[in-house]
Motif scaffolding. Structure first.
Motif, PDB file in Angstrom:
ATOM      1  N   ALA A   1      39.158  53.004  38.682  1.00 43.12           N
ATOM      2  CA  ALA A   1      39.309  51.822  39.536  1.00 43.12           C
ATOM      3  C   ALA A   1      38.442  50.679  39.018  1.00 43.12           C
ATOM      4  CB  ALA A   1      38.951  52.165  40.981  1.00 43.12           C
ATOM      5  N   ASP A   2      37.217  50.985  38.654  1.00 44.91           N
ATOM      6  CA  ASP A   2      36.319  49.955  38.117  1.00 44.91           C
ATOM      7  C   ASP A   2      36.873  49.372  36.824  1.00 44.91           C
ATOM      8  OD1 ASP A   2      34.566  50.260  40.212  1.00 44.91           O
ATOM      9  OD2 ASP A   2      33.179  51.568  39.116  1.00 44.91           O
ATOM     10  N   GLU A   3      37.397  50.242  35.960  1.00 39.60           N
ATOM     11  CA  GLU A   3      37.959  49.772  34.688  1.00 39.60           C
ATOM     12  C   GLU A   3      39.147  48.844  34.919  1.00 39.60           C
ATOM     13  OE1 GLU A   3      38.416  49.416  30.540  1.00 39.60           O
ATOM     14  OE2 GLU A   3      36.778  50.352  31.678  1.00 39.60           O
ATOM     15  N   ALA A   4      39.927  49.147  35.948  1.00 42.57           N
ATOM     16  CA  ALA A   4      41.101  48.331  36.262  1.00 42.57           C
ATOM     17  C   ALA A   4      40.757  47.098  37.088  1.00 42.57           C
ATOM     18  CB  ALA A   4      42.134  49.173  36.999  1.00 42.57           C
ATOM     19  N   GLY A   5      39.544  47.075  37.655  1.00 46.96           N
ATOM     20  CA  GLY A   5      39.154  45.951  38.490  1.00 46.96           C
ATOM     21  C   GLY A   5      39.810  45.961  39.856  1.00 46.96           C
TER      22      GLY A   5
ATOM     23  N   LYS B   1      39.234  51.618  44.995  1.00 48.00           N
ATOM     24  CA  LYS B   1      39.768  52.977  44.965  1.00 48.00           C
ATOM     25  C   LYS B   1      40.998  53.132  45.863  1.00 48.00           C
ATOM     26  CE  LYS B   1      37.036  56.520  45.006  1.00 48.00           C
ATOM     27  NZ  LYS B   1      35.929  57.454  45.377  1.00 48.00           N
ATOM     28  N   PRO B   2      41.031  52.512  47.062  1.00 47.36           N
ATOM     29  CA  PRO B   2      42.252  52.629  47.871  1.00 47.36           C
ATOM     30  C   PRO B   2      43.497  52.122  47.146  1.00 47.36           C
ATOM     31  CG  PRO B   2      40.448  51.882  49.240  1.00 47.36           C
ATOM     32  CD  PRO B   2      39.941  51.870  47.825  1.00 47.36           C
ATOM     33  N   VAL B   3      43.361  51.050  46.368  1.00 49.56           N
ATOM     34  CA  VAL B   3      44.512  50.553  45.616  1.00 49.56           C
ATOM     35  C   VAL B   3      44.957  51.593  44.593  1.00 49.56           C
ATOM     36  CG1 VAL B   3      45.261  48.842  43.920  1.00 49.56           C
ATOM     37  CG2 VAL B   3      43.996  48.114  45.950  1.00 49.56           C
ATOM     38  N   LEU B   4      43.999  52.215  43.920  1.00 49.73           N
ATOM     39  CA  LEU B   4      44.332  53.244  42.938  1.00 49.73           C
ATOM     40  C   LEU B   4      45.039  54.415  43.605  1.00 49.73           C
ATOM     41  CD1 LEU B   4      44.143  54.376  40.075  1.00 49.73           C
ATOM     42  CD2 LEU B   4      41.828  55.177  40.602  1.00 49.73           C
ATOM     43  N   TYR B   5      44.540  54.824  44.770  1.00 46.48           N
ATOM     44  CA  TYR B   5      45.150  55.960  45.472  1.00 46.48           C
ATOM     45  C   TYR B   5      46.509  55.622  46.059  1.00 46.48           C
ATOM     46  CZ  TYR B   5      41.037  58.978  45.066  1.00 46.48           C
ATOM     47  OH  TYR B   5      40.037  59.777  44.587  1.00 46.48           O
ATOM     48  N   GLN B   6      46.813  54.362  46.240  1.00 45.76           N
ATOM     49  CA  GLN B   6      48.146  53.982  46.683  1.00 45.76           C
ATOM     50  C   GLN B   6      49.193  54.328  45.632  1.00 45.76           C
ATOM     51  OE1 GLN B   6      48.124  49.816  47.676  1.00 45.76           O
ATOM     52  NE2 GLN B   6      46.720  50.069  49.405  1.00 45.76           N
TER      53      GLN B   6
ATOM     54  N   ARG C   1      47.344  40.746  44.344  1.00 44.83           N
ATOM     55  CA  ARG C   1      48.703  41.254  44.472  1.00 44.83           C
ATOM     56  C   ARG C   1      49.473  41.009  43.186  1.00 44.83           C
ATOM     57  NH1 ARG C   1      50.298  42.903  49.341  1.00 44.83           N
ATOM     58  NH2 ARG C   1      49.040  42.353  51.169  1.00 44.83           N
ATOM     59  N   MET C   2      50.166  42.027  42.735  1.00 43.03           N
ATOM     60  CA  MET C   2      51.057  41.899  41.589  1.00 43.03           C
ATOM     61  C   MET C   2      52.189  42.885  41.789  1.00 43.03           C
ATOM     62  SD  MET C   2      49.088  43.882  38.429  1.00 43.03           S
ATOM     63  CE  MET C   2      47.741  42.724  38.358  1.00 43.03           C
ATOM     64  N   PRO C   3      53.297  42.712  41.100  1.00 42.94           N
ATOM     65  CA  PRO C   3      54.408  43.656  41.244  1.00 42.94           C
ATOM     66  C   PRO C   3      53.948  45.091  41.031  1.00 42.94           C
ATOM     67  CG  PRO C   3      55.091  41.757  39.971  1.00 42.94           C
ATOM     68  CD  PRO C   3      53.600  41.624  40.175  1.00 42.94           C
ATOM     69  N   ARG C   4      54.546  46.006  41.771  1.00 40.26           N
ATOM     70  CA  ARG C   4      54.096  47.395  41.750  1.00 40.26           C
ATOM     71  C   ARG C   4      54.146  47.980  40.342  1.00 40.26           C
ATOM     72  NH1 ARG C   4      52.977  51.287  45.315  1.00 40.26           N
ATOM     73  NH2 ARG C   4      53.307  53.454  44.687  1.00 40.26           N
ATOM     74  N   ALA C   5      55.213  47.714  39.605  1.00 46.66           N
ATOM     75  CA  ALA C   5      55.332  48.259  38.252  1.00 46.66           C
ATOM     76  C   ALA C   5      54.238  47.708  37.347  1.00 46.66           C
ATOM     77  CB  ALA C   5      56.711  47.936  37.672  1.00 46.66           C
ATOM     78  N   GLN C   6      53.923  46.442  37.524  1.00 44.81           N
ATOM     79  CA  GLN C   6      52.873  45.836  36.708  1.00 44.81           C
ATOM     80  C   GLN C   6      51.506  46.418  37.058  1.00 44.81           C
ATOM     81  OE1 GLN C   6      52.818  41.552  36.921  1.00 44.81           O
ATOM     82  NE2 GLN C   6      50.984  41.365  35.643  1.00 44.81           N
ATOM     83  N   ARG C   7      51.264  46.626  38.346  1.00 42.02           N
ATOM     84  CA  ARG C   7      50.007  47.230  38.767  1.00 42.02           C
ATOM     85  C   ARG C   7      49.888  48.656  38.222  1.00 42.02           C
ATOM     86  NH1 ARG C   7      45.529  45.161  40.111  1.00 42.02           N
ATOM     87  NH2 ARG C   7      46.239  44.062  41.979  1.00 42.02           N
TER      88      ARG C   7
ATOM     89  N   ALA D   1      51.255  49.910  35.550  1.00 44.91           N
ATOM     90  CA  ALA D   1      50.981  49.846  34.116  1.00 44.91           C
ATOM     91  C   ALA D   1      49.519  49.499  33.860  1.00 44.91           C
ATOM     92  CB  ALA D   1      51.892  48.812  33.454  1.00 44.91           C
ATOM     93  N   GLN D   2      48.966  48.600  34.669  1.00 42.91           N
ATOM     94  CA  GLN D   2      47.559  48.226  34.528  1.00 42.91           C
ATOM     95  C   GLN D   2      46.659  49.430  34.784  1.00 42.91           C
ATOM     96  OE1 GLN D   2      45.928  46.226  37.827  1.00 42.91           O
ATOM     97  NE2 GLN D   2      44.284  45.203  36.689  1.00 42.91           N
ATOM     98  N   LEU D   3      46.975  50.188  35.813  1.00 42.37           N
ATOM     99  CA  LEU D   3      46.166  51.354  36.149  1.00 42.37           C
ATOM    100  C   LEU D   3      46.266  52.433  35.073  1.00 42.37           C
ATOM    101  CD1 LEU D   3      46.988  51.596  39.972  1.00 42.37           C
ATOM    102  CD2 LEU D   3      44.907  50.685  38.903  1.00 42.37           C
ATOM    103  N   LEU D   4      47.451  52.606  34.506  1.00 43.46           N
ATOM    104  CA  LEU D   4      47.611  53.592  33.439  1.00 43.46           C
ATOM    105  C   LEU D   4      46.822  53.182  32.195  1.00 43.46           C
ATOM    106  CD1 LEU D   4      51.407  54.474  33.745  1.00 43.46           C
ATOM    107  CD2 LEU D   4      49.463  55.958  34.287  1.00 43.46           C
ATOM    108  N   ASP D   5      46.807  51.898  31.894  1.00 44.08           N
ATOM    109  CA  ASP D   5      46.014  51.427  30.755  1.00 44.08           C
ATOM    110  C   ASP D   5      44.526  51.698  30.981  1.00 44.08           C
ATOM    111  OD1 ASP D   5      48.209  50.523  29.376  1.00 44.08           O
ATOM    112  OD2 ASP D   5      48.010  48.441  30.015  1.00 44.08           O
TER     113      ASP D   5
END
Length: 218
Positions: free
Chosen positions: A44-48, A51-56, A12-18, A20-24
């Motif tokens: 999703a693998d690159e972000a660690g 896939k459900p988290v990415l689709y959120q 779990r991390m703040p939504r904005a931080q997550r 940004a991580q996914l965009l990177d």
């Protein structure tokens, strides 16, 4: 325990931080594989994350790509606008604007490829955003040209678009073939070329917009 093991991948991390991580992570994957070859699972693998988290955060691959493209277009526009406001000297602003394109292209993440070398430019939403960026950059440069010279609006607008286009082409050419020259040297040379063109027009001593329909003196 492996960071990709169940129970450790999604933290779990703040939504904005997550986000940004996914965009990177998406930037790394899209730049290395291209849009069509990239998969959401790769990102999703690159972000660690799963896939459900990415689709959120992003309903689909195109949504993710457009969000990333928007962020990078905004970044380039900010660099150019900052350069245009960086000095009171007409000549220095020209050099600074060219350097802004070199700085953007030289970024290690390769974000410039999303704008200038995308394999998705025929997608209407992507094309629209890139066209809008080109128009915004051209208009911003044209506004400065009109303040600094006696050129009429139509010619200033053409030169603004031409300068933005030439600067990014020269920056990309340097990146691809100019390893013998530093970024600073290459940007200085490109800036000199731009200034030799724009600086040849008469300066507007009044510092305001030229009269409609006016033309540069011979």
């Amino acid at each position: 325990m492996s960071p990709t093991a169940p129970g450790t991948r999604v933290q779990r991390m703040p939504r904005a931080q997550r986000r940004a991580q996914l965009l990177d992570a998406a930037l790394d994957v899209f730049v290395s594989k291209g849009y069509h070859s990239a998969a959401m699972e790769d990102i999703a693998d690159e972000a660690g994350v799963s896939k459900p988290v990415l689709y959120q955060h992003f309903p689909g691959k195109l949504d993710l790509y457009l969000a990333l493209l928007d962020a990078q277009c905004d970044h380039l526009e900010a660099l150019v606008l900052e350069a245009l406001e960086s000095s009171n000297e007409h000549e220095e602003r020209v050099y600074a604007t060219v350097r802004a394109f070199f700085a953007f292209v030289a970024d290690e993440g390769g974000a410039f490829r999303l704008i200038y070398e995308s394999d998705l430019t025929n997608e209407p939403q992507v094309r629209h955003r890139i066209d809008a960026l080109e128009a915004q950059l051209g208009d911003a440069i044209a506004q400065r040209i009109m303040q600094d010279t006696t050129l009429p609006r139509e010619l200033a607008e053409m030169l603004g678009l031409a300068m933005a286009g030439a600067a990014q082409v020269m920056a990309r050419t340097w990146l691809a073939h100019g390893t013998a020259f530093s970024q600073e040297v290459a940007a200085q040379a490109a800036g000199h070329l731009a200034w030799r063109g724009i600086g040849s027009f008469p300066i507007n001593r009044m510092g305001g917009d030229p009269e409609p329909g006016s033309h540069p003196s011979k």
